[in-house]
Scaffold this motif. Structure first.
Motif, short mmCIF file in Angstrom:
data_model
loop_
_atom_site.label_atom_id
_atom_site.label_comp_id
_atom_site.label_asym_id
_atom_site.label_seq_id
_atom_site.Cartn_x
_atom_site.Cartn_y
_atom_site.Cartn_z
N ALA A 140 0.76 -1.20 -0.05
CA ALA A 140 -0.13 -0.03 0.05
C ALA A 140 0.79 1.18 0.17
O ALA A 140 0.58 2.28 -0.71
N ILE A 141 2.08 1.30 0.96
CA ILE A 141 2.86 2.46 0.67
C ILE A 141 3.58 2.60 -0.67
O ILE A 141 3.68 3.80 -0.99
N GLY A 142 3.93 1.59 -1.15
CA GLY A 142 4.63 1.71 -2.27
C GLY A 142 3.96 2.02 -3.43
O GLY A 142 4.09 3.06 -4.12
N VAL A 143 2.47 1.86 -3.53
CA VAL A 143 1.59 2.07 -4.58
C VAL A 143 1.20 3.63 -4.13
O VAL A 143 1.30 4.55 -5.22
N TYR A 144 1.20 4.01 -3.14
CA TYR A 144 0.68 5.33 -2.69
C TYR A 144 1.87 6.33 -3.09
O TYR A 144 1.77 7.43 -3.72
N LEU A 145 3.09 5.79 -2.78
CA LEU A 145 4.40 6.64 -3.20
C LEU A 145 4.36 6.95 -4.91
O LEU A 145 4.69 7.92 -5.37
N LEU A 146 4.13 5.73 -5.33
CA LEU A 146 4.42 5.78 -7.16
C LEU A 146 3.17 6.57 -7.62
O LEU A 146 3.49 7.29 -8.61
N LYS A 147 2.04 6.49 -7.24
CA LYS A 147 0.89 6.97 -7.94
C LYS A 147 0.43 8.12 -7.35
O LYS A 147 -0.13 8.97 -8.12
N PHE A 148 0.79 8.77 -6.37
CA PHE A 148 0.16 9.84 -5.54
C PHE A 148 1.11 10.90 -4.87
O PHE A 148 0.48 11.59 -4.30
N THR A 149 2.28 10.86 -5.15
CA THR A 149 3.14 11.67 -4.56
C THR A 149 4.31 12.15 -5.62
O THR A 149 4.25 11.67 -6.84
N ARG A 150 4.62 13.39 -5.74
CA ARG A 150 5.60 14.09 -6.47
C ARG A 150 6.92 13.17 -6.52
O ARG A 150 7.46 13.00 -7.66
N PHE A 151 7.34 12.56 -5.47
CA PHE A 151 8.48 11.49 -5.69
C PHE A 151 8.09 10.38 -6.51
O PHE A 151 9.05 10.24 -7.52
N GLY A 152 6.99 9.78 -6.42
CA GLY A 152 6.79 8.81 -7.50
C GLY A 152 6.96 9.33 -8.91
O GLY A 152 7.16 8.53 -9.61
N HIS A 153 6.23 10.36 -9.26
CA HIS A 153 6.15 10.88 -10.54
C HIS A 153 7.67 11.26 -11.07
O HIS A 153 7.81 11.07 -12.27
N TYR A 154 8.49 11.66 -10.05
CA TYR A 154 9.82 11.99 -10.38
C TYR A 154 10.44 10.60 -10.82
O TYR A 154 11.15 10.55 -11.52
N VAL A 155 10.34 9.74 -10.09
CA VAL A 155 10.80 8.00 -10.33
C VAL A 155 10.35 7.72 -11.90
O VAL A 155 11.27 7.69 -12.70
N TYR A 156 9.21 7.89 -12.14
CA TYR A 156 8.58 7.59 -13.57
C TYR A 156 9.30 8.68 -14.70
O TYR A 156 9.80 8.17 -15.61
N ALA A 157 9.48 9.78 -14.40
CA ALA A 157 10.19 10.81 -15.18
C ALA A 157 11.64 10.42 -15.55
O ALA A 157 12.15 10.53 -16.58
N ILE A 158 12.42 10.06 -14.45
CA ILE A 158 13.74 9.82 -14.48
C ILE A 158 13.82 8.47 -15.51
O ILE A 158 14.73 8.23 -16.46
N GLY A 159 13.12 7.58 -14.99
CA GLY A 159 13.17 6.22 -16.06
C GLY A 159 12.64 6.46 -17.53
O GLY A 159 13.14 5.67 -18.30
N GLY A 160 11.69 7.35 -17.60
CA GLY A 160 11.33 7.73 -19.01
C GLY A 160 12.53 8.31 -19.84
O GLY A 160 12.72 8.09 -21.03
N ASN A 161 12.88 9.39 -19.18
CA ASN A 161 14.02 10.19 -19.95
C ASN A 161 14.68 11.11 -18.90
O ASN A 161 14.22 12.11 -18.33
N GLU A 162 15.85 10.45 -18.38
CA GLU A 162 16.46 11.18 -17.42
C GLU A 162 17.02 12.75 -17.66
O GLU A 162 17.03 13.40 -16.79
#
Length: 225
Positions: A140-162
Motif C-alpha cells: 500500500a505504501i509503495g502504490v501510494y508513493l508511486l501513484k500519488f506523490t511527487r516523488f513517485g512521478h519523479y521516479v517515472y520521469a527519470i526512468g522515461g528520460n533522465e
C-alpha cells in the motif's frame, strides 16, 4: 516485499543485484543485535534489532545509490561489486560463515510469534498471518508513493528520460539514490520476517534471490530499463 523496493529502482531505470547479499547482512545484524541486547528484555531486543537491521539495509542501499547517482558508475558494475562486498561483510560478521542463532529462548519464542501469529479476519473462520499484513502494508505504501506523490512521478520521469527530467528541474541524483535506499529498507523488512521464521542467520543465505526478485518485477509489468 523486496520486489516492491526493486520496482522503484527499475522504474527509475536501474536495477540492484546486491539485494540477496543485503538481506543476508541484515539477518546477521538482526540476530547479533538481538543476542547482544537479550539482557534488556525480549521486546526491547527485538525492536532495537529490527531497527538496526533497517538502518543497515538503508545504509547499504545508500552506498549503491551514491555510487550510481552521484559518482555515475553503471548500476550493473556497482551492484555486482557490492553483491560480493556485502556478502564478504556477512562472512566477517559471522566469523567465516558459521550459522548464527537467537540463543535466548524467550526472545526466540517472541520472534517466532511475529511469523506464526494468526489474526482473525472477518470472524474466526478467516485468519491472516502478520507477514501477510506487513506485505500488504508495504504494498500500500509503495502504490501510494508511486501513484500519488511527487516523488513517485519523479521516479517515472527519470526512468522515461533522465536528461529531460533533469532539465525540467528534477533532482535526478537525489531521487535515484533514494530508490536504492528504499530497496535496501525492503531487504531489511524481508530479513526480519526470515529471522522470525527461522531464528537463524547465515552469511551465505538467499543466494540467487536477486534473480527471482528482478524476474518478479518484470513479470509484474515493470519494463526492464
Amino acid at each position: 516485499i523486496i520486489a516492491i523496493g526493486m520496482t522503484f529502482v527499475m522504474i527509475g531505470g536501474g536495477f540492484d543485484l546486491s539485494v540477496a547479499s543485503n538481506t543476508a547482512v541484515c539477518t546477521v545484524v538482526l540476530v547479533l543485535t538481538a543476542d547482544l541486547l537479550s539482557p534488556c528484555g525480549g521486546m526491547v531486543a527485538i525492536l532495537v534489532a529490527i531497527l538496526a537491521a533497517c538502518l543497515v539495509g538503508m545504509a547499504l542501499g545508500a552506498i549503491n545509490g551514491v555510487l550510481i547517482a552521484y559518482v555515475g558508475v553503471n548500476p550493473f558494475v556497482v551492484t555486482l561489486s557490492t553483491m560480493l562486498v556485502f556478502r564478504g561483510v556477512a562472512l566477517i560478521l559471522t566469523g567465516g560463515g558459521q550459522a548464527l542463532q537467537v540463543t535466548d529462548l524467550a526472545i526466540r519464542k517472541q520472534f517466532s510469534g511475529i511469523y506464526d501469529t494468526q489474526i482473525p479476519l472477518f470472524g474466526v473462520d478467516y485468519q491472516v498471518t502478520i507477514p501477510i499484513l506487513i506485505f500488504l502494508a508495504v504494498l500500500a505504501i509503495g502504490v501510494y508513493l508511486l501513484k500519488f506523490t511527487r516523488f513517485g512521478h519523479y521516479v517515472y520521469a527519470i526512468g522515461g528520460n533522465e536528461q529531460a527530467a533533469r532539465l525540467a528541474g528534477v533532482n535526478d541524483r537525489r531521487v535515484k539514490a533514494a530508490t536504492y535506499v528504499m530497496c535496501g529498507l525492503s531487504c531489511a523488512i524481508a530479513a526480519a520476517i526470515f529471522v522470525a521464521m527461522t531464528a537463524t542467520a547465515q552469511a551465505e543465505s538467499h543466494q540467487g534471490l536477486e534473480l527471482v526478485v528482478i524476474a518478479s518485477v518484470i513479470v509484474g509489468g515493470t519494463a526492464l530499463g
